[in-house]
Design a protein around this motif. Structure first.
Motif, PDB file in Angstrom:
ATOM      1  N   ALA A 197       0.938  -1.164  -0.007  1.00  0.00           N
ATOM      2  CA  ALA A 197      -0.024  -0.068   0.022  1.00  0.00           C
ATOM      3  C   ALA A 197       0.873   1.171  -0.054  1.00  0.00           C
ATOM      4  O   ALA A 197       0.408   2.262  -0.695  1.00  0.00           O
ATOM      5  N   GLU A 198       2.028   1.190   0.632  1.00  0.00           N
ATOM      6  CA  GLU A 198       2.728   2.391   0.806  1.00  0.00           C
ATOM      7  C   GLU A 198       3.503   2.496  -0.786  1.00  0.00           C
ATOM      8  O   GLU A 198       3.681   3.725  -0.999  1.00  0.00           O
ATOM      9  N   VAL A 199       3.601   1.689  -1.349  1.00  0.00           N
ATOM     10  CA  VAL A 199       4.288   1.704  -2.633  1.00  0.00           C
ATOM     11  C   VAL A 199       3.304   2.415  -3.641  1.00  0.00           C
ATOM     12  O   VAL A 199       3.588   3.494  -4.404  1.00  0.00           O
ATOM     13  N   GLU A 200       1.872   1.946  -3.370  1.00  0.00           N
ATOM     14  CA  GLU A 200       0.773   2.831  -4.422  1.00  0.00           C
ATOM     15  C   GLU A 200       0.761   4.166  -3.784  1.00  0.00           C
ATOM     16  O   GLU A 200       0.370   5.032  -4.683  1.00  0.00           O
ATOM     17  N   ALA A 201       0.553   4.467  -2.493  1.00  0.00           N
ATOM     18  CA  ALA A 201       0.694   5.685  -1.775  1.00  0.00           C
ATOM     19  C   ALA A 201       1.659   6.698  -2.129  1.00  0.00           C
ATOM     20  O   ALA A 201       1.549   7.619  -2.153  1.00  0.00           O
ATOM     21  N   GLY A 202       2.972   6.155  -2.441  1.00  0.00           N
ATOM     22  CA  GLY A 202       4.054   6.904  -2.768  1.00  0.00           C
ATOM     23  C   GLY A 202       4.743   7.493  -1.272  1.00  0.00           C
ATOM     24  O   GLY A 202       5.659   8.430  -1.546  1.00  0.00           O
ATOM     25  N   GLY A 203       4.609   6.834  -0.338  1.00  0.00           N
ATOM     26  CA  GLY A 203       5.024   7.193   1.140  1.00  0.00           C
ATOM     27  C   GLY A 203       4.729   6.495   2.145  1.00  0.00           C
ATOM     28  O   GLY A 203       3.846   5.811   2.103  1.00  0.00           O
ATOM     29  N   PRO A 204       5.011   6.700   3.242  1.00  0.00           N
ATOM     30  CA  PRO A 204       4.625   6.152   4.502  1.00  0.00           C
ATOM     31  C   PRO A 204       3.150   6.217   4.766  1.00  0.00           C
ATOM     32  O   PRO A 204       2.638   7.117   4.614  1.00  0.00           O
ATOM     33  N   LEU A 205       2.659   5.278   5.425  1.00  0.00           N
ATOM     34  CA  LEU A 205       1.436   5.167   5.969  1.00  0.00           C
ATOM     35  C   LEU A 205       1.257   5.132   7.510  1.00  0.00           C
ATOM     36  O   LEU A 205       1.931   3.971   8.002  1.00  0.00           O
ATOM     37  N   ASN A 206       0.652   5.759   8.173  1.00  0.00           N
ATOM     38  CA  ASN A 206       0.719   5.896   9.666  1.00  0.00           C
ATOM     39  C   ASN A 206      -0.285   5.126  10.443  1.00  0.00           C
ATOM     40  O   ASN A 206      -0.097   5.209  11.653  1.00  0.00           O
ATOM     41  N   SER A 207      -1.223   4.603   9.836  1.00  0.00           N
ATOM     42  CA  SER A 207      -2.209   4.099  10.701  1.00  0.00           C
ATOM     43  C   SER A 207      -3.071   2.914   9.611  1.00  0.00           C
ATOM     44  O   SER A 207      -3.090   3.040   8.565  1.00  0.00           O
TER      45      SER A 207
END
Length: 253
Positions: free
Chosen positions: A228-238
């Motif tokens: 998911a972080e790859v798709e979002a292009g950055g860290p996901l925090n929750s």
């Protein structure tokens, strides 16, 4: 009690619960398959359960009520045509002639007032949870739909889930893109492909197994977070951020 899938439209299921000579239908978007089955089997309609207001779940209600003025149970926070009893979280339904009681669960997200019905290890969840997937977010928020899915996922593992669309193969393709190394997912994909090749439904499905292969129920798993972080292009925090990223990815998959 028997549960019969009545195909409707391109990929809907209208669920018909029958006990003795009585029937209850869930989300009758089209009256024709319900009326045909009732007539062929010599059954009387006892009640209608509705999970949300979309026309492919409610379009047949008026015609069915013209045949038999039965109780119509629907979400209190939505406008359901013909609704005679508005229901919400914690309500318990007892339908005359049907042994199983159903508890109402509020599961907003797909729509603002979406509900599900749970009883006798049976879950009728409309468009909230699908096999290997979940509904689109039309009126709610990612946080709401994530919380609704968590609520459903907390039910007993042997719960049989009756969703209202045959989206399974496309959902499994997306799930494989999220977790290509998931062996449970690969086994499920093979089994569901065989079912569809034989023109058999992939629904219902067991909730326990669903937790092993549905990415939207696995947002705290490291491989799911990483993809998911790859798709979002950055860290996901929750977990909610992971869920939102997955849902957005699925929208364009």
């Amino acid at each position: 009690m028997q549960i019969i899938p009545l195909p409707a439209f391109r990929d809907n299921y209208i669920w018909l619960l029958r006990q003795d000579r009585l029937a209850v239908v869930v989300d009758p978007g089209d009256a024709a398959p319900v009326r045909r089955y009732l007539a062929e089997q010599g059954l009387s309609l006892a009640a209608i359960l509705v999970t949300h207001h979309h026309p492919d779940h409610t379009g047949g209600i008026a015609e069915l009520l013209a045949d038999a003025p039965v109780p119509v149970f629907g979400p209190a926070r939505e406008n359901i045509p013909g609704c005679t009893q508005a229901v919400q979280e914690g309500d318990v339904l007892q339908i005359s002639g049907i042994d199983t009681e159903f508890r109402v669960l509020d599961v907003p997200g797909h729509t603002a007032g979406h509900v599900a019905y749970y009883g006798g290890k049976l879950l009728f969840c409309g468009d909230t949870l699908f096999a290997a997937g979940c509904g689109r977010i039309f009126e709610g928020t990612p946080a709401q739909l994530h919380a609704s899915l968590e609520k459903l996922a907390a039910l007993p593992a042997d719960t049989q889930v009756y969703c209202t669309h045959e989206y399974t193969l496309s959902n499994l393709a997306f799930a494989a893109a999220v977790e290509p190394g998931n062996a449970d997912l690969a086994e499920r994909s093979a089994r569901c492909q065989a079912l569809r090749a034989a023109d058999r439904p992939t629904v219902p499905f067991a909730l326990g197994a669903e937790r092993l292969s549905n990415p939207f129920l696995r947002v705290t798993e490291a491989p799911v977070i990483a993809r998911a972080e790859v798709e979002a292009g950055g860290p996901l925090n929750s977990p909610v951020e992971v869920f939102a990223a997955l849902r957005e990815w699925k929208n364009r998959f």
